[in-house]
Design a protein around this motif. Sequence first.
Motif, PDB file in Angstrom:
ATOM      1  N   ALA A  93       0.330  -1.397  -0.253  1.00 53.39           N
ATOM      2  CA  ALA A  93       0.047  -0.009   0.130  1.00 53.39           C
ATOM      3  C   ALA A  93       0.621   0.706  -0.127  1.00 53.39           C
ATOM      4  CB  ALA A  93      -1.528  -0.428   1.300  1.00 53.39           C
ATOM      5  N   PRO A  94      -0.112   2.537  -0.293  1.00 59.19           N
ATOM      6  CA  PRO A  94       1.396   3.820   0.164  1.00 59.19           C
ATOM      7  C   PRO A  94       1.688   3.722   0.792  1.00 59.19           C
ATOM      8  CG  PRO A  94      -0.769   4.180  -0.949  1.00 59.19           C
ATOM      9  CD  PRO A  94      -1.199   2.427  -0.490  1.00 59.19           C
ATOM     10  N   LEU A  95       3.246   4.263   1.282  1.00 59.85           N
ATOM     11  CA  LEU A  95       3.961   4.483   2.308  1.00 59.85           C
ATOM     12  C   LEU A  95       3.014   5.262   3.284  1.00 59.85           C
ATOM     13  CD1 LEU A  95       7.707   4.799   0.695  1.00 59.85           C
ATOM     14  CD2 LEU A  95       6.830   2.471   2.268  1.00 59.85           C
ATOM     15  N   SER A 147      -0.267   5.641   4.264  1.00 59.25           N
ATOM     16  CA  SER A 147      -0.843   5.049   4.490  1.00 59.25           C
ATOM     17  C   SER A 147      -0.512   4.425   6.424  1.00 59.25           C
ATOM     18  CB  SER A 147      -1.809   4.340   3.073  1.00 59.25           C
ATOM     19  OG  SER A 147      -1.583   3.163   3.089  1.00 59.25           O
ATOM     20  N   GLN A 148       0.557   4.095   6.059  1.00 63.89           N
ATOM     21  CA  GLN A 148       1.089   3.145   6.789  1.00 63.89           C
ATOM     22  C   GLN A 148       1.650   3.636   8.369  1.00 63.89           C
ATOM     23  OE1 GLN A 148       2.265  -1.094   4.642  1.00 63.89           O
ATOM     24  NE2 GLN A 148       2.617   0.379   3.543  1.00 63.89           N
ATOM     25  N   THR A 149       1.699   2.277   8.993  1.00 59.49           N
ATOM     26  CA  THR A 149       1.928   3.158  10.489  1.00 59.49           C
ATOM     27  C   THR A 149       3.499   1.746  10.574  1.00 59.49           C
ATOM     28  OG1 THR A 149      -0.031   3.643  10.969  1.00 59.49           O
ATOM     29  CG2 THR A 149       1.789   3.067  13.517  1.00 59.49           C
ATOM     30  N   THR A 150       4.485   2.094  11.405  1.00 61.25           N
ATOM     31  CA  THR A 150       5.718   1.673  11.877  1.00 61.25           C
ATOM     32  C   THR A 150       6.066   2.402  13.713  1.00 61.25           C
ATOM     33  OG1 THR A 150       6.687   2.356   9.266  1.00 61.25           O
ATOM     34  CG2 THR A 150       8.313   1.413  11.747  1.00 61.25           C
ATOM     35  N   SER A 151       5.463   1.257  14.359  1.00 59.92           N
ATOM     36  CA  SER A 151       5.850   1.454  15.239  1.00 59.92           C
ATOM     37  C   SER A 151       7.072   1.096  15.738  1.00 59.92           C
ATOM     38  CB  SER A 151       4.678  -0.045  16.401  1.00 59.92           C
ATOM     39  OG  SER A 151       4.960  -1.328  15.987  1.00 59.92           O
ATOM     40  N   LEU A 152       7.930   1.656  17.171  1.00 60.33           N
ATOM     41  CA  LEU A 152       8.567   1.612  17.252  1.00 60.33           C
ATOM     42  C   LEU A 152       8.639   1.061  19.267  1.00 60.33           C
ATOM     43  CD1 LEU A 152      10.627   4.164  16.631  1.00 60.33           C
ATOM     44  CD2 LEU A 152      10.712   2.140  15.218  1.00 60.33           C
ATOM     45  N   ASN A 153      10.432   0.200  19.319  1.00 60.09           N
ATOM     46  CA  ASN A 153       9.712  -0.123  21.366  1.00 60.09           C
ATOM     47  C   ASN A 153       8.309  -1.400  21.673  1.00 60.09           C
ATOM     48  OD1 ASN A 153      12.757   0.945  21.598  1.00 60.09           O
ATOM     49  ND2 ASN A 153      11.332   3.097  21.071  1.00 60.09           N
ATOM     50  N   ASN A 154       7.979  -1.743  20.692  1.00 61.47           N
ATOM     51  CA  ASN A 154       7.173  -2.884  21.103  1.00 61.47           C
ATOM     52  C   ASN A 154       7.434  -3.719  22.457  1.00 61.47           C
ATOM     53  OD1 ASN A 154       5.504  -1.994  18.362  1.00 61.47           O
ATOM     54  ND2 ASN A 154       7.456  -3.093  17.749  1.00 61.47           N
ATOM     55  N   SER A 155       5.975  -4.207  22.922  1.00 57.01           N
ATOM     56  CA  SER A 155       5.224  -5.119  23.867  1.00 57.01           C
ATOM     57  C   SER A 155       6.597  -6.203  23.437  1.00 57.01           C
ATOM     58  CB  SER A 155       4.277  -4.916  24.395  1.00 57.01           C
ATOM     59  OG  SER A 155       4.280  -6.287  25.164  1.00 57.01           O
ATOM     60  N   LEU A 156       7.173  -6.703  23.809  1.00 58.06           N
ATOM     61  CA  LEU A 156       7.784  -8.238  23.870  1.00 58.06           C
ATOM     62  C   LEU A 156       7.153  -9.735  24.493  1.00 58.06           C
ATOM     63  CD1 LEU A 156      11.330  -7.588  23.682  1.00 58.06           C
ATOM     64  CD2 LEU A 156       9.628  -7.824  21.940  1.00 58.06           C
ATOM     65  N   TYR A 160      10.251  15.258   8.980  1.00 60.67           N
ATOM     66  CA  TYR A 160       8.671  13.955   9.050  1.00 60.67           C
ATOM     67  C   TYR A 160       8.337  14.373   8.714  1.00 60.67           C
ATOM     68  CZ  TYR A 160       5.155  11.317  11.697  1.00 60.67           C
ATOM     69  OH  TYR A 160       4.500  10.156  11.752  1.00 60.67           O
ATOM     70  N   ALA A 161       7.977  15.881   8.646  1.00 62.78           N
ATOM     71  CA  ALA A 161       6.394  16.609   8.548  1.00 62.78           C
ATOM     72  C   ALA A 161       6.204  16.483   6.849  1.00 62.78           C
ATOM     73  CB  ALA A 161       6.509  18.067   8.800  1.00 62.78           C
ATOM     74  N   LEU A 162       7.265  16.726   6.372  1.00 62.17           N
ATOM     75  CA  LEU A 162       7.176  16.568   5.173  1.00 62.17           C
ATOM     76  C   LEU A 162       7.747  15.548   4.293  1.00 62.17           C
ATOM     77  CD1 LEU A 162       8.120  18.855   2.213  1.00 62.17           C
ATOM     78  CD2 LEU A 162      10.851  17.856   2.423  1.00 62.17           C
ATOM     79  N   GLY A 163       7.998  14.402   4.949  1.00 59.04           N
ATOM     80  CA  GLY A 163       7.862  12.970   4.651  1.00 59.04           C
ATOM     81  C   GLY A 163       6.201  12.571   4.643  1.00 59.04           C
ATOM     82  N   ARG A 164       5.824  13.398   5.335  1.00 58.27           N
ATOM     83  CA  ARG A 164       4.509  12.647   5.989  1.00 58.27           C
ATOM     84  C   ARG A 164       3.491  13.797   3.997  1.00 58.27           C
ATOM     85  NH1 ARG A 164       1.705   9.386   6.963  1.00 58.27           N
ATOM     86  NH2 ARG A 164       0.289   9.677   7.780  1.00 58.27           N
ATOM     87  N   LEU A 165       3.796  14.530   4.714  1.00 59.02           N
ATOM     88  CA  LEU A 165       3.104  15.963   3.025  1.00 59.02           C
ATOM     89  C   LEU A 165       2.872  15.064   1.864  1.00 59.02           C
ATOM     90  CD1 LEU A 165       1.744  18.158   2.173  1.00 59.02           C
ATOM     91  CD2 LEU A 165       3.219  19.259   2.702  1.00 59.02           C
ATOM     92  N   LEU A 166       4.565  14.491   1.413  1.00 60.95           N
ATOM     93  CA  LEU A 166       4.993  13.613   0.500  1.00 60.95           C
ATOM     94  C   LEU A 166       4.153  12.603  -0.013  1.00 60.95           C
ATOM     95  CD1 LEU A 166       8.007  15.816  -0.493  1.00 60.95           C
ATOM     96  CD2 LEU A 166       6.008  16.280  -0.903  1.00 60.95           C
ATOM     97  N   GLY A 167       3.468  11.162   1.114  1.00 55.14           N
ATOM     98  CA  GLY A 167       3.319  10.370   1.027  1.00 55.14           C
ATOM     99  C   GLY A 167       4.997   9.309   1.413  1.00 55.14           C
ATOM    100  N   LEU A 168       6.332   9.730   1.767  1.00 57.25           N
ATOM    101  CA  LEU A 168       6.537   9.186   1.349  1.00 57.25           C
ATOM    102  C   LEU A 168       7.423   8.575   2.619  1.00 57.25           C
ATOM    103  CD1 LEU A 168       9.572  11.154  -0.105  1.00 57.25           C
ATOM    104  CD2 LEU A 168       7.594   9.320  -1.456  1.00 57.25           C
ATOM    105  N   THR A 169       7.198   8.979   4.026  1.00 57.25           N
ATOM    106  CA  THR A 169       6.892   8.650   5.557  1.00 57.25           C
ATOM    107  C   THR A 169       6.327   7.487   5.870  1.00 57.25           C
ATOM    108  OG1 THR A 169       8.690  10.211   5.238  1.00 57.25           O
ATOM    109  CG2 THR A 169       8.074   9.305   7.591  1.00 57.25           C
TER     110      THR A 169
END
Length: 270
Positions: A58-60, A62-71, A141-150
């Motif tokens: 899917a387009p980047l 629209s996706q979510t990346t989570s860090l420091n997840n529960s193990l 980060y803000a620019l990447g979100r605006l352009l759909g690259l992040t």
Amino acid sequence: MSSNVPKETQISEPSERSEAERVQRRGLIIELLIVLGLSLGKSGIYSIANLVDKMTRAPLGSQTTSLNNSLNQRQYFDLTYQLLDIFFTLVPVMLVLYLLFRIPGCNPFDRLGFNMKKPLLDLGWGAGLFLAMGIGTLGVYALGRLLGLTTIIVPAALDDYWWTVPVLIFSAIRHGILEEVIVVGYLFERLARLGWGKWQIILMSAVLRGSYHLYQGIGPFVGNVAMGMIFGYVYSKKGRVMPLVIAHAFLDIAGFVGYALLGSAIGLGT
């Protein structure tokens, strides 16, 4: 008067030195590849694969990346796994320090500037880099979100326990030590011995730094390459990784802990 040294010996000495240099160079390359294969080089390869996976789903944006997840779903097993993960992630750093320690007369902590001999200077440079990189990171980060690259980045996805904030702080310090000692200090030391120039090393270090952030999207790759160029240049001038470790730890602490405490309240990650 003729020399008493046999001709065979006169001819072989330069050849032997040349062969020894080739063996040493080959050994350094193999060592470098093993260290990176055990640490951030491996992360870079996985990150590239993860980016391709995301881009073909899917387009980047629209996706979510989570860090420091529960193990683990159980609180104290989760804590145990978190601490084990932090410890074993730092083992490649121990390996790098040991490899440098094996160089005759080398103190690896002094060699990389990874010590507390200049605390105020290191703290000052670290704080300055933190402020400069922090503003830049938010902008990228803000620019990447605006352009759909992040992707949407969730810096802390741990459950809310009494130990959550301390573990996030330890995790941030872990990232600072791992990345700056290996991607800057160790890489600079080894590539310089292989005959690389300053700007070649800085660029290589910066691209490697960007590569293992590709799982977050194209924007974080660009931002981390820029950060790597600045950190590499500072290291080439100061010869100390400690200010970089401090700046990196501050950046991650602000992101991880700030999100854990305030993210939901102010709508971050959307």
